[in-house]
Design a protein around this motif. Structure first.
Motif, PDB file in Angstrom:
ATOM      1  N   GLN A 247     -24.317 -19.014  49.003  1.00 11.51           N
ATOM      2  CA  GLN A 247     -22.981 -19.243  47.799  1.00 11.51           C
ATOM      3  C   GLN A 247     -21.994 -18.469  48.040  1.00 11.51           C
ATOM      4  O   GLN A 247     -20.988 -18.502  47.486  1.00 11.51           O
ATOM      5  CB  GLN A 247     -23.202 -19.088  46.367  1.00 11.51           C
TER       6      GLN A 247
ATOM      7  N   ARG B  29     -22.431 -23.998  54.069  1.00 13.40           N
ATOM      8  CA  ARG B  29     -23.247 -24.123  52.416  1.00 13.40           C
ATOM      9  C   ARG B  29     -23.172 -26.107  51.957  1.00 13.40           C
ATOM     10  O   ARG B  29     -23.437 -26.658  52.598  1.00 13.40           O
ATOM     11  CB  ARG B  29     -20.977 -24.768  51.698  1.00 13.40           C
TER      12      ARG B  29
ATOM     13  N   THR C 232     -22.002 -23.630  42.121  1.00 11.69           N
ATOM     14  CA  THR C 232     -22.570 -21.913  42.297  1.00 11.69           C
ATOM     15  C   THR C 232     -23.194 -20.986  41.246  1.00 11.69           C
ATOM     16  O   THR C 232     -22.541 -21.650  39.930  1.00 11.69           O
ATOM     17  CB  THR C 232     -21.513 -21.502  43.108  1.00 11.69           C
TER      18      THR C 232
END
Length: 555
Positions: A369, A375, A398
């Motif tokens: 993150q 991601r 996140t």
């Protein structure tokens, strides 16, 4: 035939050519597929380029061998998508890329059949009377060089005078030649025989042109034109070329199903379009009761609940049309440079058939993150307007220190450029009337002009040697990183209803995401008061949503 395993793919059970595009994706697919059958100038393709890349047209060394749009497009797409050792492809959301490749193969097959006949004509009337053929080809090449537009469709005053003088000199020598003897007769025949061959070639070219234009028109009118590629269906295990082609077609479909996408800065996610909106909910994680502790949870726990809620978006308390069933998928987003020339697909034990495995997706969601690396995003995608509009909303969760951040971003990919939707029209010309010379009338020209017959006949023998033909006639180079959809996509904001659809989709998705996240926070003993307040603020902001260039920061 037994199973064939190559590059990690199991291609059993035997030869299968997938059917054309699925429901809701036919218009965009067929518009792009129609380009393979077109007979317009190659330079027209540059009109359809988008901000994601520009097509490059290599100029011919001899304009007589230059390809038209359909010839160059079909060859470029085949070479790029089926070639050995090719670079990775960008997913083409809203279309079926394999169907387009199949139509390119089908169009090339039709041209190959035409070129085989033309090659036979060239052998009979060209090879035996080679000096005459070279003389005629020289005349047509000279006519192209002296034309006003470089296409041989109109000769300048100087060019017309020069060609007239050459014709007069040739006629003079024909008359002055002796009547008896082999060589005088051969000299006359070598001038006449290419004309007879040209007439025969004209019939072949016109028949093929009619077939091509019917396919072009049929695709745009939704007539269900089928791509015929029997060479992709091996009849026995020894047909290596057919098996290789079938495997390459299967790889195109496998790459289309990949769950890895690429973020190219201001160009947005390649294949999904630029990021036009971004909404973030970020607040501190505090226990709901004094002295209590928050039950441990991870980003994946929140994402999983959001995923389940988004799958029910098509349900509504009112009996209205509402949302169609969306595609809800986990995506791994890999960053690449804005001007990256190529991308690469994942490899190794954590991937299979161009897809990241589930356990690796969960790990990336929970751990990657901050800092370098790929991601995780959860995407909800709507394919609308028969594939002409692709709306994608990406959600990421996140947790950094004591702050939970939920971000929703909107991406929109517009319709295929209107150039690909133009239907074939008869060739016409305005001429003055005989009596009322101040008035004009339209006359229909032949579908195949004399110069076009010469071009096709000259190219036919060289089609068996594509690299030589590319060297002499030039070719089309596709923009990189290449995907059939995004490089020729227009912006959706020029179409009122498409723009409305993109803007309307954001609000219910954002609220569903927030509601799902709040339920997870409450279950784990988190104080949601601040989250609720922030969510209400965002709900108010998104009601006035308008597209922005989110990825272009003002530094």
């Amino acid at each position: 035939m037994g199973a064939v395993v190559a590059d990690g793919f199991d291609f059993s059970p035997g030869a299968q050519v997938p059917l054309s595009g699925g429901a809701g994706e036919t218009a965009a697919t067929q518009a792009l597929a129609s380009a393979a059958y077109r007979d317009s100038p190659l330079s027209d393709i540059t009109k359809a380029d988008s901000d994601s890349g520009k097509s490059t047209v290599k100029k011919p060394k001899l304009s007589l061998f230059a390809p038209n749009l359909g010839e160059a497009f079909a060859r470029a797409v085949q070479e790029r998508m089926l070639g050995g050792g090719r670079a990775a492809l960008i997913q083409s959301f809203g279309i079926e890329p394999q169907t387009i490749v199949e139509h390119c193969l089908s169009a090339s097959r039709l041209r190959k059949q035409r070129d085989t006949k033309l090659t036979l004509v060239m052998v009979l009337f060209g090879l035996l009377f080679l000096p005459g053929v070279l003389l005629w080809l020289g005349v047509f090449q000279l006519r192209k060089m002296l034309s006003k537009d470089g296409e041989g469709k109109g000769v300048s005053l100087l060019g017309g005078a020069l060609l007239t003088v050459l014709a007069g000199v040739a006629l003079f020598f024909m008359i002055k030649l002796p009547v008896a003897g082999f060589w005088p007769l051969y000299a006359r025949a070598m001038v006449v025989a290419p004309v007879v061959g040209w007439w025969w070639a004209k019939q072949i070219c016109e028949t093929a042109a009619v077939t091509m234009r019917e396919a072009w028109k049929g695709l745009l009118e939704g007539g269900g034109v089928a791509a015929k590629i029997p060479e992709a269906v091996p009849q026995d295990p020894n047909q290596v070329a057919a098996e290789t082609l079938r495997q390459n077609l299967a790889k195109v479909s496998a790459e289309q199903r990949s769950n890895v996408v690429f973020y190219a800065g201001p160009k947005g996610i390649l294949g999904m379009g630029t990021r036009w909106g971004s909404w973030q909910l970020a607040e501190e994680l505090r226990p709901a009761q004094e002295g209590a502790e928050i039950h441990p949870f991870r980003s994946w726990d929140v994402i999983r609940v959001i995923h389940d809620r988004l799958r029910m978006l098509e349900r509504s308390p009112l009996h209205t049309g509402g949302f169609p069933t969306p595609s809800v998928r986990h995506w791994i987003v890999s960053p690449v440079g804005e001007n990256a020339a190529a991308v690469s697909r994942p490899d190794g034990t954590d991937s299979d058939a161009y897809q990241i495995r589930g356990h690796e997706i969960e790990r990336i969601c929970n751990e990657q993150q901050f800092g370098a690396g790929n991601r995780h995003y959860l995407g909800v995608q709507f394919v609308l307007w028969d594939g002409q509009l692709v709306i994608t909303l990406m959600i990421t969760v996140t947790v950094l220190h004591e702050t939970l951040r939920i971000e929703v971003t909107g991406h929109a990919l517009g319709p295929v450029h209107s150039f690909f939707s133009t239907k074939p029209e008869p060739k016409t010309k305005e001429v003055a009337k005989t009596v009322r010379f101040w008035e004009t009338r339209k006359v229909t020209l032949p579908l195949i002009e004399p110069s076009e017959v010469v071009r096709l006949a000259a190219r036919a023998p060289l089609t068996w040697f594509p690299p030589v033909l590319d060297f002499l006639g030039g070719k089309l180079t596709l923009p990189e990183p290449f995907g059939l959809r995004h490089v020729w996509a227009a912006k959706p904001w020029r179409h009122r209803f498409m723009a409305d659809d993109a803007l309307r989709a954001a609000t219910p998705v954002l609220r569903t995401v927030h509601a799902a996240a709040m339920s997870v926070l409450k279950e784990n003993g988190v104080d949601t008061e601040r989250f609720d307040n922030r969510s209400l603020v965002l709900s108010g902001m998104i009601q006035g949503a308008e597209p922005h260039k989110v990825d272009e920061y003002n530094a």
